[in-house]
Design a protein around this motif. Structure first.
Motif, short mmCIF file in Angstrom:
data_model
loop_
_atom_site.label_atom_id
_atom_site.label_comp_id
_atom_site.label_asym_id
_atom_site.label_seq_id
_atom_site.Cartn_x
_atom_site.Cartn_y
_atom_site.Cartn_z
N LEU A 41 -21.60 -28.46 -20.80
CA LEU A 41 -22.63 -27.70 -20.10
C LEU A 41 -22.92 -28.32 -18.73
N SER A 42 -23.01 -29.63 -18.67
CA SER A 42 -23.26 -30.31 -17.40
C SER A 42 -22.13 -30.06 -16.40
N ALA A 43 -20.89 -30.07 -16.90
CA ALA A 43 -19.74 -29.82 -16.03
C ALA A 43 -19.76 -28.38 -15.51
N MET A 44 -20.13 -27.43 -16.37
CA MET A 44 -20.21 -26.03 -15.93
C MET A 44 -21.32 -25.83 -14.91
N GLU A 45 -22.44 -26.50 -15.11
CA GLU A 45 -23.56 -26.40 -14.16
C GLU A 45 -23.15 -26.94 -12.79
N ALA A 46 -22.46 -28.08 -12.79
CA ALA A 46 -22.01 -28.67 -11.53
C ALA A 46 -21.00 -27.76 -10.83
N ASP A 47 -20.11 -27.17 -11.61
CA ASP A 47 -19.11 -26.26 -11.05
C ASP A 47 -19.77 -25.02 -10.47
N TYR A 48 -20.79 -24.54 -11.15
CA TYR A 48 -21.51 -23.36 -10.67
C TYR A 48 -22.23 -23.65 -9.35
#
Length: 417
Positions: A41-48
Motif C-alpha cells: 500500500l505504501s509503494a502504491m501511494e508513493a507511485d500515485y
C-alpha cells in the motif's frame, strides 16, 4: 484481466485488492500478511503521488479507479484524492456518472434523437471499481450515479461485454445494493400503460434484494409509473431496437493474412499472420479466432506462440496476452472428421479482448483438392457417380448390371410366349 491496462501499479492494485478481500472473508492465513500488504500500500501511494498528474492528463480512468478501490480497502488517506480526480474527469448525462474514451454515438430518425452511451469492458470495470470504492467510503449518493450508468449497460441476458467485466460489475452492484438495503424498505411501484397493462411491483424487506422484471407490450411508446412509500429502488427500462449505420473514418485494428497449404485430401494447414495497426492497443490482450470448415477438426497441439488456446465446436480461440506491433504467426492444422461434401471457405478474425468492436476479419481459401464432392467421398459407391473412363458423368453399366438386364429381357420374352 486488468481492463486493458498492464502497468505495474495497476497489477499491484489488482493483487492487493484480491488479497485484502481474501483477508476480509477470513480465507487467508499467511504469516505477516498484514505487514506485507502495508508495504504494498505504501509503494502504491508513493507511485500515485509521483505519477497522478500524468495519469490524469492521459485520462487513465481504469488505473485511477482500481487504485481508488485498493486505497479504500487499505483505508488510505489518498482515497478521497483519487475519487476527486475521477469525478473531475467523469462524463455526465441524465444524472449518470461514467468514464469512457469512446465518442458518444448520436442517431437521428424521424425527428427523434437517439444517443448511445459508449461502453466497453474497460469502461464497465472502471465504473465497477469506482462503485466499490464509494461503497467502502459509505458514499451511496455518488455511488448511485455511477450505478445508474452501469445498470444501463446490462444486456438482455443480464451480463455485460465479457466475462471479467460481468464478474466485477455484478460484484459492484451487489456491494452497493447491500449498503442501500441497510435501511427498511416499503415501496409500491405502479405501471399503467393506458389500460393495456396495469401492474404493481412491491418492494419490501423480504424481497428488496430480488430482481423483479415485467414484460411490456411490444408497441408501447410511453411507460407512466407512480411510486409511493419509503426506500431506495432502481428502475430500468430495456428497449431493444436496431439501427443501420456505417462507421465513419474507421481504421482497422489488425492486418490479417491467412495462407492455406494442401497436405492431403483430408488434411490442410493454415498459416495465420496478424499485425497490430493501432499503437494505442500495444501491450493489451488480443484474441485470434479460427473457424474450421464443416466436417473438420483442429489439432491445437501444433499451435505455437500462444498464451492460451481454446477449442470448442470447430472454433479455435488463440489468446495473445501482450500484443505488439510486430507480426505474430500461428500455424493450424485441420483434419477431416466427417464426410461433408464441397466444404466452404471460412474466416479468421482478430480483436482486442477489451474492445469487441475492434474485430478485423479475413476469409481463407480451402485447397481445392480438399473440397471433395459427394461422389469422391463415397469412393464411387453411389450409382449416379461417374466412374473412371467416363468423364461425361453419365452412369456406366457394369457387367453385373448388364447380366441382370439380359435376364430380365429373357424372362419377359418367356412370359409373352
Amino acid at each position: 484481466m486488468m481492463g486493458g491496462s498492464n502497468t505495474k501499479s495497476t497489477l499491484a492494485a489488482y493483487i492487493y485488492s484480491s488479497l485484502k478481500e481474501g483477508v476480509a472473508e477470513m480465507t487467508l492465513r499467511t504469516p505477516n500478511l498484514d505487514i506485507k500488504l502495508a508495504l504494498v500500500l505504501s509503494a502504491m501511494e508513493a507511485d500515485y503521488m509521483l505519477n497522478k498528474d500524468t495519469w490524469v492528463a492521459q485520462r487513465k480512468y481504469f488505473q485511477l479507479a482500481i487504485l481508488a478501490y485498493a486505497f479504500a480497502l487499505g483505508e488510505s488517506s489518498l482515497t478521497s484524492d483519487v475519487l476527486q480526480k475521477l469525478e473531475d474527469l467523469s462524463q455526465d448525462q441524465d444524472d449518470m456518472m461514467y468514464w469512457s474514451t469512446a465518442t458518444q454515438s448520436v442517431y437521428k430518425d424521424n425527428g427523434r434523437l437517439y444517443r448511445s452511451l459508449p461502453s466497453g469492458p474497460s469502461d464497465i470495470e472502471t465504473a465497477s471499481y469506482v462503485i466499490l470504492a464509494y461503497t467502502k467510503m459509505d458514499n451511496v449518493i455518488k455511488g448511485q450515479r455511477v450505478l445508474r450508468w452501469l445498470m444501463s449497460q446490462i444486456n438482455g441476458a443480464g451480463s455485460f461485454k465479457s466475462t471479467q467485466d460481468t464478474v466485477i460489475g455484478l460484484q459492484a452492484i451487489a456491494a452497493i445494493s447491500i449498503l442501500i438495503g441497510k435501511s427498511s424498505a416499503g415501496m409500491n411501484l405502479t405501471v399503467d400503460t393506458d389500460g393495456i397493462l396495469n401492474k404493481m411491483l412491491v418492494v419490501n424487506d423480504d424481497n428488496k434484494f430480488l430482481y423483479q422484471k415485467e414484460k411490456l407490450p411490444d408497441d408501447i411508446m410511453e411507460v407512466p409509473f407512480t411510486v409511493s412509500g419509503r426506500g431506495v429502488a432502481l428502475l430500468t427500462l430495456n428497449w431493444k431496437y436496431n439501427v443501420m449505420r456505417q462507421p465513419l473514418n474507421s481504421v482497422p485494428t489488425f492486418h490479417i493474412k491467412a495462407k492455406t497449404t494442401f497436405v492431403n485430401s483430408n488434411v490442410f494447414d493454415v498459416e495465420i499472420y496478424i499485425r497490430l495497426l493501432v499503437s494505442s492497443s500495444i501491450g493489451q490482450m488480443a484474441l485470434v479466432t479460427y473457424k474450421a470448415p464443416s466436417g473438420f477438426v483442429t489439432n491445437t497441439d501444433t499451435i505455437q506462440g500462444a498464451d492460451r488456446v481454446e477449442n470448442k465446436d470447430g472454433k479455435v480461440i488463440i489468446y495473445v496476452s501482450n500484443m505488439l506491433m510486430s507480426r505474430k504467426e500461428f500455424r493450424i492444422q485441420s483434419t477431416r472428421d466427417k464426410d461433408v461434401a464441397s466444404v466452404k471457405d471460412e474466416f479468421v478474425s482478430a480483436e482486442m479482448y477489451y474492445k469487441p468492436g475492434s474485430r478485423s476479419m479475413v476469409k481463407y481459401e480451402i485447397p481445392e483438392e480438399v473440397k471433395l464432392s459427394a461422389c469422391q467421398l463415397s469412393k464411387g459407391e453411389n450409382d449416379v457417380c461417374p466412374l473412371p473412363g467416363n468423364p461425361s458423368g453419365a452412369p456406366v453399366t457394369t457387367p453385373t448390371k448388364l447380366l441382370l438386364t439380359l435376364m430380365s429381357i429373357l424372362m419377359l420374352l418367356t412370359n409373352l410366349n
